[in-house]
Design an enzyme around this catalytic site. Structure first.
Site, PDB file in Angstrom:
ATOM      1  N   THR A 134      27.258   3.002  44.751  1.00 15.13           N
ATOM      2  CA  THR A 134      28.071   1.921  45.319  1.00 15.13           C
ATOM      3  C   THR A 134      28.259   2.154  46.794  1.00 15.13           C
ATOM      4  O   THR A 134      29.292   2.583  47.260  1.00 15.13           O
ATOM      5  CB  THR A 134      29.432   1.749  44.658  1.00 15.13           C
ATOM      6  OG1 THR A 134      30.063   0.633  45.270  1.00 15.13           O
ATOM      7  CG2 THR A 134      30.323   2.901  44.794  1.00 15.13           C
TER       8      THR A 134
ATOM      9  N   ASN B 277      40.327   6.621  39.968  1.00 12.18           N
ATOM     10  CA  ASN B 277      39.618   5.642  39.133  1.00 12.18           C
ATOM     11  C   ASN B 277      40.400   5.209  37.915  1.00 12.18           C
ATOM     12  O   ASN B 277      40.035   4.248  37.236  1.00 12.18           O
ATOM     13  CB  ASN B 277      38.254   6.218  38.733  1.00 12.18           C
ATOM     14  CG  ASN B 277      37.279   6.193  39.888  1.00 12.18           C
ATOM     15  OD1 ASN B 277      36.749   5.153  40.246  1.00 12.18           O
ATOM     16  ND2 ASN B 277      37.079   7.350  40.512  1.00 12.18           N
TER      17      ASN B 277
ATOM     18  N   LYS C 197      29.395   2.977  53.864  1.00  8.69           N
ATOM     19  CA  LYS C 197      30.561   3.220  53.030  1.00  8.69           C
ATOM     20  C   LYS C 197      30.059   3.672  51.674  1.00  8.69           C
ATOM     21  O   LYS C 197      28.979   3.308  51.220  1.00  8.69           O
ATOM     22  CB  LYS C 197      31.447   1.969  52.911  1.00  8.69           C
ATOM     23  CG  LYS C 197      30.856   0.773  52.185  1.00  8.69           C
ATOM     24  CD  LYS C 197      30.900   0.792  50.678  1.00  8.69           C
ATOM     25  CE  LYS C 197      32.248   1.093  50.118  1.00  8.69           C
ATOM     26  NZ  LYS C 197      32.196   1.081  48.585  1.00  8.69           N
TER      27      LYS C 197
ATOM     28  N   THR D 294      36.236   1.285  51.127  1.00  4.99           N
ATOM     29  CA  THR D 294      37.120   0.984  49.988  1.00  4.99           C
ATOM     30  C   THR D 294      37.957   2.240  49.708  1.00  4.99           C
ATOM     31  O   THR D 294      38.977   2.451  50.331  1.00  4.99           O
ATOM     32  CB  THR D 294      36.317   0.548  48.754  1.00  4.99           C
ATOM     33  OG1 THR D 294      35.253   1.471  48.502  1.00  4.99           O
ATOM     34  CG2 THR D 294      35.736  -0.837  48.958  1.00  4.99           C
TER      35      THR D 294
END
Length: 402
Positions: free
Chosen positions: A185, A397, A174, A148
């Protein structure tokens, strides 16, 4: 054990592939991947401890009740978490892969990563999965498709011997943001052609998760989707490892190496990061104490900001140790910074030293830096990993969804 190439396709009987399905807007970015074994695998998995869990994770957990699977389908660009029709779409995703591979949907594990709360465009997956070209040469493409905000693929591969028979193990992962203990995550997929019992594999994976992936912190956030899956298809034809012993120790050493290297790659590629930050705390009477203190240092925004500025502000390190909720004697603590540019001690017996600021800055300007803290109260030791906190982390972010 030796380092080789090939990732998840290196072990016998595994192939992979990826394609742009349309989930992501950028047409030059693959967003759908498959990892497939030619025979059923013994499998193990660990998952996020976040109370909010994504539907693909819940489906995978259901499919792995018998520790058996043949394929993993992964999409990026959409987490399918807290989304309309989430579980139904995860089921459809597994069914699409099963139809293409001509296997049972229960033999397919599903993983997703990306934006939370948006319905998964499942039709994109159903239309595209049959066009994925599976090959032993497609590891890198698969590793790239699951990313991502990551800036680089994370791949580790080793060969090792069990009872004189060569086995291989490869992993891809990832993870860049929303990384914190209890599986940040991150997604990690590890394959091996070593034959090992599924229940034993589960025990080993849980042990190794505690000292690898759960010792990484990028930003203190724990995600809804993270999981690590290990698939063992037994195609190396070694005698199946069914209990703890010498052969399981060899296997566990290989798994530890793969997982630790993937963990460090995740930390080094933290969103906006410029430095891999290794924190080694020693000198406690037990490893749990050292680990808790190391994680507190790695998770401190002030420490991470100091490392971004190459500022040897050791007081922030000692402060982070002090609020970790662990009892220790601050008057015995020593702190040092190290990298390939050298090592410098900045604190002894809880008090600051006069040190060469220029040398300290040069040490902290390196891409890989180490914070060393010694409690001088025992012989235990623990190492954790993190990264610096940069302006780019906020930029990434601030508009991640939009």
């Amino acid at each position: 054990m030796k380092m080789i190439h090939g990732g998840v396709c290196a072990p016998k009987g595994f192939v992979a592939g990826a394609i742009h399905s349309g989930i992501r807007k950028a047409k030059d970015k693959d967003d759908l991947a498959l990892i497939v074994s030619s025979v059923p695998c013994q499998c193990a998995a660990v998952y996020t401890k976040n109370q909010v869990k994504a539907d693909p994770l819940l489906l995978t957990k259901e499919h792995l009740k018998d520790h058996c699977a043949k394929a993993i389908i992964v999409n990026s660009g959409n987490a399918n978490a807290c989304a309309i029709n989430g579980y139904q779409n995860a089921v459809r995703q597994a069914q699409a892969a099963a139809d293409h591979l001509q296997i049972k949907p229960e033999e397919v594990l599903v993983a997703s990563t990306g934006v939370i709360g948006v319905e998964l465009p499942i039709e994109c997956i159903e239309k595209s999965v049959a066009n994925i070209e599976l090959s032993q040469e497609n590891n890198d493409r698969c590793a790239k498709a699951i990313l991502t905000t990551d800036t680089k693929e994370k791949i580790v591969t080793v060969a090792f011997e069990v009872d004189g028979i060569e086995c291989k193990m490869g992993g891809i992962a990832k993870g860049s943001g929303m990384i914190h203990p209890n599986m940040g995550t991150m997604l990690a997929f590890i394959t091996t052609d070593c034959a090992i019992d599924g229940e034993l594999l589960q025990q080993i994976l849980q042990r190794q998760t505690k000292v690898t992936f759960n010792r990484v912190s990028v930003d203190g956030d724990t995600s809804t989707n993270d999981m690590c899956i290990v698939m063992a298809n037994g195609q190396a034809n070694n005698v199946c490892i069914k209990q703890e012993g010498k052969q399981s120790e060899i296997f566990e050493e290989a798994l530890h190496y793969v997982m630790e290297e993937l963990a460090k790659k995740i930390a080094a590629d933290g969103e906006g990061a410029q430095h891999l930050m290794t924190c080694q705390v020693s000198g406690a009477k037990d490893e749990t104490t050292d680990e808790t203190l190391a994680m507190s240092i790695c998770s401190s925004s002030l420490v991470k900001a100091a490392m971004f500025g190459a500022d040897a502000n050791w007081g922030r390190v000692l402060c982070a140790m002090g609020y970790a909720g662990i009892s220790f004697d601050p008057s015995l603590v020593s702190i040092a910074f190290a990298s390939k540019a050298g090592k410098i001690t900045v604190c002894e017996k809880g008090k600051g030293l006069v040190f060469d600021e220029d040398l300290a800055k040069n040490i902290l300007l390196e891409s890989d830096i180490t914070i060393l803290a010694d409690l001088h109260q025992g012989n235990a030791q623990a190492t954790c990993w993190g990264c610096d906190l940069t302006y780019d982390y906020v930029k990434i972010n601030g508009d991640y969804r939009t």
